[in-house]
Write a protein that holds these residues in place. Structure first.
Motif, mmCIF file in Angstrom:
data_model
loop_
_atom_site.group_PDB
_atom_site.id
_atom_site.type_symbol
_atom_site.label_atom_id
_atom_site.label_comp_id
_atom_site.label_asym_id
_atom_site.label_seq_id
_atom_site.Cartn_x
_atom_site.Cartn_y
_atom_site.Cartn_z
ATOM 1 N N ASP A 127 29.671 8.114 58.049
ATOM 2 C CA ASP A 127 28.988 6.673 57.357
ATOM 3 C C ASP A 127 29.897 6.254 56.202
ATOM 4 N N ASP A 128 29.959 4.850 56.173
ATOM 5 C CA ASP A 128 30.511 4.080 55.128
ATOM 6 C C ASP A 128 31.703 4.665 54.430
ATOM 7 N N TYR A 129 32.742 5.031 55.087
ATOM 8 C CA TYR A 129 33.973 5.581 55.070
ATOM 9 C C TYR A 129 34.955 4.110 54.628
ATOM 10 N N LYS A 130 35.032 4.169 53.238
ATOM 11 C CA LYS A 130 35.850 2.624 52.742
ATOM 12 C C LYS A 130 37.466 3.005 53.149
ATOM 13 N N GLU A 189 32.214 -2.684 58.998
ATOM 14 C CA GLU A 189 31.576 -3.878 58.062
ATOM 15 C C GLU A 189 32.514 -4.383 57.013
ATOM 16 N N ASN A 196 32.903 -6.475 47.721
ATOM 17 C CA ASN A 196 33.375 -5.501 46.757
ATOM 18 C C ASN A 196 34.078 -6.466 45.568
ATOM 19 N N GLU A 217 27.745 -6.706 63.068
ATOM 20 C CA GLU A 217 29.194 -6.258 62.642
ATOM 21 C C GLU A 217 30.032 -6.024 63.727
ATOM 22 N N LEU A 263 33.945 -0.910 55.364
ATOM 23 C CA LEU A 263 33.058 0.258 55.591
ATOM 24 C C LEU A 263 33.113 0.518 57.024
ATOM 25 N N ASN A 271 31.805 3.022 60.132
ATOM 26 C CA ASN A 271 30.812 4.098 60.455
ATOM 27 C C ASN A 271 30.887 4.343 62.024
ATOM 28 N N ILE A 316 33.263 -5.677 53.794
ATOM 29 C CA ILE A 316 32.749 -5.948 52.402
ATOM 30 C C ILE A 316 33.819 -6.318 51.368
#
Length: 396
Positions: A85-88, A123, A129, A23, A102, A104, A125
Protein backbone atom coordinates in the motif's frame (compact mmCIF):
# COMPACT_ATOMS: atom_id res chain seq x y z
CA UNK A 1 -23.89 -22.06 -24.33
CA UNK A 2 -24.84 -21.15 -20.79
CA UNK A 3 -21.21 -21.44 -19.62
CA UNK A 4 -20.04 -19.14 -22.42
CA UNK A 5 -22.81 -16.69 -21.60
CA UNK A 6 -21.97 -16.80 -17.90
CA UNK A 7 -18.26 -16.31 -18.62
CA UNK A 8 -19.05 -13.35 -20.86
CA UNK A 9 -21.32 -11.83 -18.22
CA UNK A 10 -18.63 -12.24 -15.55
CA UNK A 11 -16.06 -10.61 -17.81
CA UNK A 12 -18.39 -7.68 -18.53
CA UNK A 13 -19.19 -7.44 -14.82
CA UNK A 14 -15.51 -7.37 -13.81
CA UNK A 15 -14.68 -4.80 -16.51
CA UNK A 16 -17.56 -2.62 -15.31
CA UNK A 17 -16.14 -2.71 -11.79
CA UNK A 18 -12.66 -1.83 -13.07
CA UNK A 19 -14.03 1.11 -15.06
CA UNK A 20 -15.90 2.57 -12.09
CA UNK A 21 -12.65 3.07 -10.15
CA UNK A 22 -11.64 6.71 -10.27
CA UNK A 23 -7.89 6.08 -10.01
CA UNK A 24 -6.09 4.42 -12.94
CA UNK A 25 -6.18 0.63 -12.48
CA UNK A 26 -4.38 -2.20 -14.31
CA UNK A 27 -5.03 -5.92 -14.01
CA UNK A 28 -1.89 -8.03 -14.66
CA UNK A 29 -1.50 -11.78 -15.10
CA UNK A 30 1.19 -13.78 -13.30
CA UNK A 31 3.65 -12.97 -16.11
CA UNK A 32 3.07 -9.23 -15.54
CA UNK A 33 1.19 -8.77 -18.80
CA UNK A 34 -1.85 -6.47 -18.91
CA UNK A 35 -5.15 -8.35 -18.81
CA UNK A 36 -7.28 -5.21 -18.73
CA UNK A 37 -7.05 -1.55 -17.74
CA UNK A 38 -9.60 0.96 -16.52
CA UNK A 39 -10.97 3.80 -18.58
CA UNK A 40 -9.30 6.24 -16.19
CA UNK A 41 -5.91 4.60 -16.93
CA UNK A 42 -6.29 5.18 -20.65
CA UNK A 43 -7.41 8.77 -20.14
CA UNK A 44 -4.76 9.73 -17.61
CA UNK A 45 -1.75 8.15 -19.34
CA UNK A 46 -3.04 8.92 -22.85
CA UNK A 47 -2.82 5.25 -23.85
CA UNK A 48 -5.02 3.06 -26.06
CA UNK A 49 -6.38 -0.47 -25.75
CA UNK A 50 -4.33 -1.90 -28.64
CA UNK A 51 -0.98 -0.84 -27.20
CA UNK A 52 -1.89 -1.87 -23.65
CA UNK A 53 -3.73 -5.19 -23.30
CA UNK A 54 -1.44 -8.22 -23.62
CA UNK A 55 1.70 -6.11 -23.27
CA UNK A 56 4.34 -6.57 -20.58
CA UNK A 57 3.81 -3.70 -18.15
CA UNK A 58 7.42 -2.52 -18.53
CA UNK A 59 6.94 -2.11 -22.29
CA UNK A 60 3.87 0.12 -22.08
CA UNK A 61 4.14 3.52 -23.78
CA UNK A 62 7.52 2.88 -25.45
CA UNK A 63 9.00 1.46 -22.25
CA UNK A 64 7.80 4.38 -20.12
CA UNK A 65 6.83 1.91 -17.41
CA UNK A 66 10.27 0.36 -17.15
CA UNK A 67 10.69 1.93 -13.72
CA UNK A 68 13.25 0.40 -11.29
CA UNK A 69 10.99 0.94 -8.27
CA UNK A 70 8.05 -0.68 -10.02
CA UNK A 71 10.21 -3.70 -10.91
CA UNK A 72 11.22 -3.98 -7.25
CA UNK A 73 7.58 -3.96 -6.21
CA UNK A 74 6.32 -6.50 -8.71
CA UNK A 75 9.29 -8.87 -8.78
CA UNK A 76 10.68 -8.71 -5.23
CA UNK A 77 8.12 -7.41 -2.77
CA UNK A 78 4.86 -8.75 -4.21
CA UNK A 79 5.97 -12.43 -4.50
CA UNK A 80 6.69 -12.38 -0.76
CA UNK A 81 3.49 -10.55 0.20
CA UNK A 82 -0.06 -10.57 -1.04
CA UNK A 83 -0.25 -6.77 -1.18
CA UNK A 84 1.48 -3.42 -0.71
CA UNK A 85 0.00 0.00 0.00
CA UNK A 86 0.94 3.61 -0.74
CA UNK A 87 4.30 2.86 -2.30
CA UNK A 88 5.59 6.22 -3.51
CA UNK A 89 7.07 6.34 -7.01
CA UNK A 90 8.34 9.38 -8.92
CA UNK A 91 8.87 9.18 -12.67
CA UNK A 92 9.08 11.37 -15.75
CA UNK A 93 6.62 10.09 -18.37
CA UNK A 94 7.03 11.15 -21.99
CA UNK A 95 3.31 11.72 -22.43
CA UNK A 96 2.33 13.46 -19.19
CA UNK A 97 5.62 14.66 -17.70
CA UNK A 98 6.93 14.29 -14.16
CA UNK A 99 4.53 12.55 -11.80
CA UNK A 100 4.51 11.51 -8.17
CA UNK A 101 2.32 8.43 -7.67
CA UNK A 102 1.16 6.14 -4.91
CA UNK A 103 0.97 2.50 -5.98
CA UNK A 104 -1.31 -0.06 -4.31
CA UNK A 105 -1.35 -3.71 -5.34
CA UNK A 106 -3.34 -6.84 -4.49
CA UNK A 107 -2.37 -10.34 -5.56
CA UNK A 108 -5.32 -12.70 -6.11
CA UNK A 109 -5.16 -16.45 -6.77
CA UNK A 110 -7.80 -17.89 -9.09
CA UNK A 111 -9.48 -20.93 -7.55
CA UNK A 112 -9.85 -22.98 -10.74
CA UNK A 113 -6.66 -22.32 -12.72
CA UNK A 114 -4.42 -21.72 -9.71
CA UNK A 115 -3.03 -18.75 -11.65
CA UNK A 116 -2.66 -15.41 -9.97
CA UNK A 117 -3.64 -11.96 -11.11
CA UNK A 118 -2.41 -8.63 -9.80
CA UNK A 119 -4.57 -5.55 -9.30
CA UNK A 120 -2.41 -2.42 -9.51
CA UNK A 121 -3.99 0.96 -8.73
CA UNK A 122 -2.18 4.23 -9.38
CA UNK A 123 -3.00 7.43 -7.48
CA UNK A 124 -1.52 10.63 -8.86
CA UNK A 125 -0.46 12.82 -5.93
CA UNK A 126 1.72 15.26 -7.87
CA UNK A 127 -0.35 18.33 -7.07
CA UNK A 128 -1.05 17.25 -3.50
CA UNK A 129 2.65 16.58 -2.97
CA UNK A 130 3.54 19.99 -4.41
CA UNK A 131 1.00 21.65 -2.11
CA UNK A 132 2.39 19.79 0.91
CA UNK A 133 5.95 20.74 0.00
CA UNK A 134 4.78 24.32 -0.51
CA UNK A 135 3.10 24.30 2.89
CA UNK A 136 6.23 22.92 4.56
CA UNK A 137 8.31 25.62 2.87
CA UNK A 138 5.77 28.31 3.78
CA UNK A 139 5.69 27.11 7.41
CA UNK A 140 9.47 27.29 7.61
CA UNK A 141 9.44 30.78 6.12
CA UNK A 142 6.65 31.75 8.53
CA UNK A 143 8.66 30.43 11.47
CA UNK A 144 11.63 32.51 10.37
CA UNK A 145 9.40 35.57 9.88
CA UNK A 146 7.74 35.05 13.27
CA UNK A 147 11.14 34.74 14.91
CA UNK A 148 12.29 37.94 13.17
CA UNK A 149 9.12 39.78 14.23
CA UNK A 150 9.49 38.60 17.83
CA UNK A 151 13.11 39.71 17.79
CA UNK A 152 12.14 43.09 16.33
CA UNK A 153 9.39 43.46 18.96
CA UNK A 154 11.87 42.69 21.74
CA UNK A 155 14.36 45.21 20.35
CA UNK A 156 11.58 47.81 20.05
CA UNK A 157 10.38 47.17 23.61
CA UNK A 158 13.93 47.32 25.00
CA UNK A 159 14.60 50.51 23.04
CA UNK A 160 11.41 52.15 24.32
CA UNK A 161 12.16 51.04 27.88
CA UNK A 162 15.74 52.35 27.75
CA UNK A 163 14.73 55.61 26.08
CA UNK A 164 11.91 56.13 28.56
CA UNK A 165 14.34 55.74 31.46
CA UNK A 166 16.79 58.13 29.79
CA UNK A 167 14.07 60.72 29.17
CA UNK A 168 12.48 60.50 32.62
CA UNK A 169 15.64 61.54 34.50
CA UNK A 170 16.09 65.00 32.91
CA UNK A 171 12.30 65.48 32.72
CA UNK A 172 11.94 64.93 36.47
CA UNK A 173 14.56 67.64 36.98
CA UNK A 174 12.72 70.02 34.65
CA UNK A 175 9.46 69.43 36.49
CA UNK A 176 11.12 69.78 39.89
CA UNK A 177 12.77 73.10 39.07
CA UNK A 178 9.56 74.32 37.42
CA UNK A 179 7.65 73.63 40.65
CA UNK A 180 10.29 75.52 42.64
CA UNK A 181 9.98 78.51 40.31
CA UNK A 182 6.16 78.34 40.27
CA UNK A 183 6.06 78.26 44.10
CA UNK A 184 8.31 81.37 44.07
CA UNK A 185 10.67 79.74 46.56
CA UNK A 186 13.60 81.94 45.50
CA UNK A 187 11.80 85.11 44.54
CA UNK A 188 8.55 86.47 43.16
CA UNK A 189 7.53 86.26 39.51
CA UNK A 190 5.44 88.67 37.52
CA UNK A 191 2.16 87.38 36.03
CA UNK A 192 3.62 86.62 32.59
CA UNK A 193 6.62 84.78 34.08
CA UNK A 194 4.37 82.73 36.33
CA UNK A 195 2.10 81.79 33.41
CA UNK A 196 5.10 80.67 31.35
CA UNK A 197 6.47 78.58 34.22
CA UNK A 198 3.02 77.05 34.69
CA UNK A 199 2.95 76.13 30.98
CA UNK A 200 6.35 74.46 31.31
CA UNK A 201 5.21 72.54 34.40
CA UNK A 202 1.90 71.38 32.85
CA UNK A 203 3.63 70.31 29.62
CA UNK A 204 6.38 68.55 31.56
CA UNK A 205 3.90 66.58 33.66
CA UNK A 206 1.94 65.62 30.56
CA UNK A 207 5.11 64.49 28.80
CA UNK A 208 6.12 62.46 31.86
CA UNK A 209 2.71 60.77 31.85
CA UNK A 210 3.16 59.81 28.19
CA UNK A 211 6.66 58.48 28.82
CA UNK A 212 5.43 56.42 31.77
CA UNK A 213 2.69 54.88 29.59
CA UNK A 214 5.19 54.00 26.88
CA UNK A 215 7.50 52.48 29.50
CA UNK A 216 4.64 50.42 30.97
CA UNK A 217 3.64 49.16 27.52
CA UNK A 218 7.24 48.27 26.72
CA UNK A 219 7.52 46.29 29.96
CA UNK A 220 4.26 44.46 29.29
CA UNK A 221 5.27 43.54 25.73
CA UNK A 222 8.68 42.39 26.94
CA UNK A 223 7.06 40.25 29.66
CA UNK A 224 8.93 42.19 32.36
CA UNK A 225 5.95 43.68 34.16
CA UNK A 226 5.60 42.15 37.64
CA UNK A 227 3.17 42.63 40.51
CA UNK A 228 3.89 43.52 44.13
CA UNK A 229 1.00 41.97 46.01
CA UNK A 230 -0.51 43.30 49.23
CA UNK A 231 -3.91 43.22 50.92
CA UNK A 232 -5.76 46.07 49.22
CA UNK A 233 -8.92 47.69 50.68
CA UNK A 234 -10.54 48.02 47.27
CA UNK A 235 -13.61 49.92 48.55
CA UNK A 236 -11.36 52.62 50.02
CA UNK A 237 -9.31 52.73 46.80
CA UNK A 238 -12.45 53.25 44.69
CA UNK A 239 -13.54 56.21 46.83
CA UNK A 240 -9.98 57.60 46.64
CA UNK A 241 -9.88 57.42 42.81
CA UNK A 242 -13.37 58.89 42.36
CA UNK A 243 -12.28 61.72 44.64
CA UNK A 244 -9.24 62.42 42.44
CA UNK A 245 -11.42 62.80 39.35
CA UNK A 246 -14.24 64.68 41.08
CA UNK A 247 -12.86 68.17 40.37
CA UNK A 248 -12.57 67.57 36.62
CA UNK A 249 -16.03 65.99 36.57
CA UNK A 250 -17.49 68.97 38.41
CA UNK A 251 -15.88 71.41 35.96
CA UNK A 252 -17.76 69.62 33.15
CA UNK A 253 -20.94 69.46 35.27
CA UNK A 254 -20.98 65.67 35.07
CA UNK A 255 -23.29 63.71 37.35
CA UNK A 256 -21.16 61.01 39.04
CA UNK A 257 -23.23 58.04 40.25
CA UNK A 258 -21.52 55.77 42.78
CA UNK A 259 -22.89 52.35 43.71
CA UNK A 260 -20.00 50.88 45.70
CA UNK A 261 -20.99 48.00 47.99
CA UNK A 262 -20.34 48.56 51.70
CA UNK A 263 -19.30 44.93 52.21
CA UNK A 264 -16.72 44.89 49.40
CA UNK A 265 -13.90 42.66 50.71
CA UNK A 266 -10.18 43.53 50.48
CA UNK A 267 -8.30 41.79 47.67
CA UNK A 268 -4.78 40.52 47.07
CA UNK A 269 -3.44 42.86 44.39
CA UNK A 270 -0.74 45.33 43.42
CA UNK A 271 -1.92 48.60 44.94
CA UNK A 272 -0.24 50.94 42.45
CA UNK A 273 -1.30 48.88 39.43
CA UNK A 274 -4.95 48.66 40.54
CA UNK A 275 -5.04 52.41 41.20
CA UNK A 276 -3.52 52.96 37.75
CA UNK A 277 -6.23 50.78 36.16
CA UNK A 278 -9.10 52.53 37.96
CA UNK A 279 -7.75 56.05 37.49
CA UNK A 280 -7.17 55.38 33.80
CA UNK A 281 -10.70 54.07 33.23
CA UNK A 282 -12.43 56.74 35.29
CA UNK A 283 -10.35 59.50 33.66
CA UNK A 284 -11.38 58.17 30.26
CA UNK A 285 -15.03 58.28 31.31
CA UNK A 286 -14.64 61.92 32.38
CA UNK A 287 -12.54 62.85 29.34
CA UNK A 288 -14.86 61.36 26.72
CA UNK A 289 -18.20 62.42 28.22
CA UNK A 290 -19.53 65.81 27.05
CA UNK A 291 -20.62 68.45 29.57
CA UNK A 292 -23.65 67.63 31.76
CA UNK A 293 -23.42 63.93 30.96
CA UNK A 294 -23.29 61.06 33.43
CA UNK A 295 -20.53 58.74 34.62
CA UNK A 296 -20.70 56.04 37.24
CA UNK A 297 -19.05 53.26 39.20
CA UNK A 298 -20.82 50.20 40.55
CA UNK A 299 -19.56 47.01 42.13
CA UNK A 300 -20.64 43.51 43.08
CA UNK A 301 -18.75 40.50 44.35
CA UNK A 302 -18.82 36.76 44.94
CA UNK A 303 -16.79 34.61 47.32
CA UNK A 304 -13.89 34.49 44.84
CA UNK A 305 -13.89 37.75 42.87
CA UNK A 306 -15.06 41.33 42.74
CA UNK A 307 -16.55 43.06 39.72
CA UNK A 308 -16.16 46.78 39.00
CA UNK A 309 -18.13 48.52 36.25
CA UNK A 310 -17.18 52.02 35.12
CA UNK A 311 -19.73 53.49 32.72
CA UNK A 312 -20.49 56.77 31.01
CA UNK A 313 -22.94 58.41 28.61
CA UNK A 314 -20.13 59.74 26.43
CA UNK A 315 -19.03 59.47 22.80
CA UNK A 316 -19.16 55.66 22.75
CA UNK A 317 -17.29 53.32 20.40
CA UNK A 318 -18.29 52.24 16.89
CA UNK A 319 -18.44 48.47 16.32
CA UNK A 320 -15.58 48.56 13.80
CA UNK A 321 -13.29 50.20 16.39
CA UNK A 322 -14.04 47.80 19.24
CA UNK A 323 -10.93 45.67 18.59
CA UNK A 324 -8.73 48.54 17.41
CA UNK A 325 -8.94 50.37 20.74
CA UNK A 326 -6.63 47.76 22.24
CA UNK A 327 -3.94 48.40 19.64
CA UNK A 328 -1.16 50.62 20.92
CA UNK A 329 -1.34 54.31 19.93
CA UNK A 330 -4.80 53.94 18.33
CA UNK A 331 -7.11 56.88 18.86
CA UNK A 332 -10.74 57.04 17.75
CA UNK A 333 -11.17 59.92 15.32
CA UNK A 334 -14.19 62.02 16.25
CA UNK A 335 -14.54 65.82 16.40
CA UNK A 336 -14.78 65.56 20.19
CA UNK A 337 -11.83 63.22 20.70
CA UNK A 338 -9.52 65.55 18.77
CA UNK A 339 -9.86 67.99 21.66
CA UNK A 340 -8.41 65.44 24.10
CA UNK A 341 -4.80 64.37 24.59
CA UNK A 342 -3.25 60.95 25.05
CA UNK A 343 -1.21 58.16 23.50
CA UNK A 344 -3.99 55.64 23.04
CA UNK A 345 -2.11 53.28 25.38
CA UNK A 346 -4.40 53.65 28.39
CA UNK A 347 -6.87 50.87 27.55
CA UNK A 348 -4.25 48.33 26.34
CA UNK A 349 -2.25 48.90 29.54
CA UNK A 350 -5.33 48.64 31.77
CA UNK A 351 -6.44 45.43 30.08
CA UNK A 352 -2.94 43.90 30.35
CA UNK A 353 -2.69 44.79 34.06
CA UNK A 354 -6.10 43.24 34.76
CA UNK A 355 -5.03 40.06 32.92
CA UNK A 356 -1.76 40.06 34.88
CA UNK A 357 -3.83 39.93 38.07
CA UNK A 358 -5.74 36.93 36.70
CA UNK A 359 -8.87 38.98 36.06
CA UNK A 360 -11.11 39.73 33.09
CA UNK A 361 -11.55 42.95 31.11
CA UNK A 362 -14.67 43.55 28.98
CA UNK A 363 -15.63 46.76 27.22
CA UNK A 364 -19.07 47.36 25.69
CA UNK A 365 -20.71 50.15 23.72
CA UNK A 366 -23.90 50.30 21.68
CA UNK A 367 -22.26 52.68 19.22
CA UNK A 368 -21.21 56.28 18.65
CA UNK A 369 -22.66 58.74 21.18
CA UNK A 370 -24.26 55.89 23.15
CA UNK A 371 -21.81 55.68 26.01
CA UNK A 372 -19.32 53.05 27.11
CA UNK A 373 -19.21 50.46 29.88
CA UNK A 374 -16.00 48.79 31.08
CA UNK A 375 -16.34 45.74 33.32
CA UNK A 376 -13.31 44.34 35.13
CA UNK A 377 -13.15 41.40 37.51
CA UNK A 378 -10.31 40.85 39.97
CA UNK A 379 -9.75 37.72 42.08
CA UNK A 380 -10.02 38.21 45.82
CA UNK A 381 -7.05 35.89 46.35
CA UNK A 382 -4.12 35.39 43.98
CA UNK A 383 -3.36 31.83 42.88
CA UNK A 384 0.32 31.70 41.83
CA UNK A 385 3.10 33.05 44.04
CA UNK A 386 6.50 33.63 42.44
CA UNK A 387 8.42 34.76 45.50
CA UNK A 388 7.56 35.65 49.08
CA UNK A 389 8.90 38.52 51.17
CA UNK A 390 8.23 39.28 54.83
CA UNK A 391 5.73 42.06 54.15
CA UNK A 392 4.48 41.28 50.65
CA UNK A 393 4.30 38.73 47.88
CA UNK A 394 5.61 39.32 44.35
CA UNK A 395 3.80 37.83 41.37
CA UNK A 396 4.76 37.87 37.71
Amino acid sequence: MNKISTKKELLEYSESIVNTVREPLIVLDQHLRVVTASRSFYEFFRANHKDTVGKLIYNLGNNQWNIPKLRELLETILPQKTSFDDYKVEHNFKTIGWRTMLLNARQIKRTQSKDRIILLSIEDITERNAIQEGLVKANKELEVLTSDLESAARVKSEFLANMSHELRTPLNSINGFSEVLYDETFGTLNDKQKQYVKNVLVSGKHLLLLINEILDMAKIEAGKMSLTISHLPIRQVLHEITGLTADTANQKKLNMCLDIADDLPPIEADSLKVKQILYNLLSNAVKFTPDEGQIGVKTRHTDTEIEIIIWDTGIGIAAENMEKIFEGFFRIETPYSRLTEGTGLGLPIAKSLVKLHGGEFVIESEGVNKGTSVRITLPIKQKSVVKHNENQNSYS
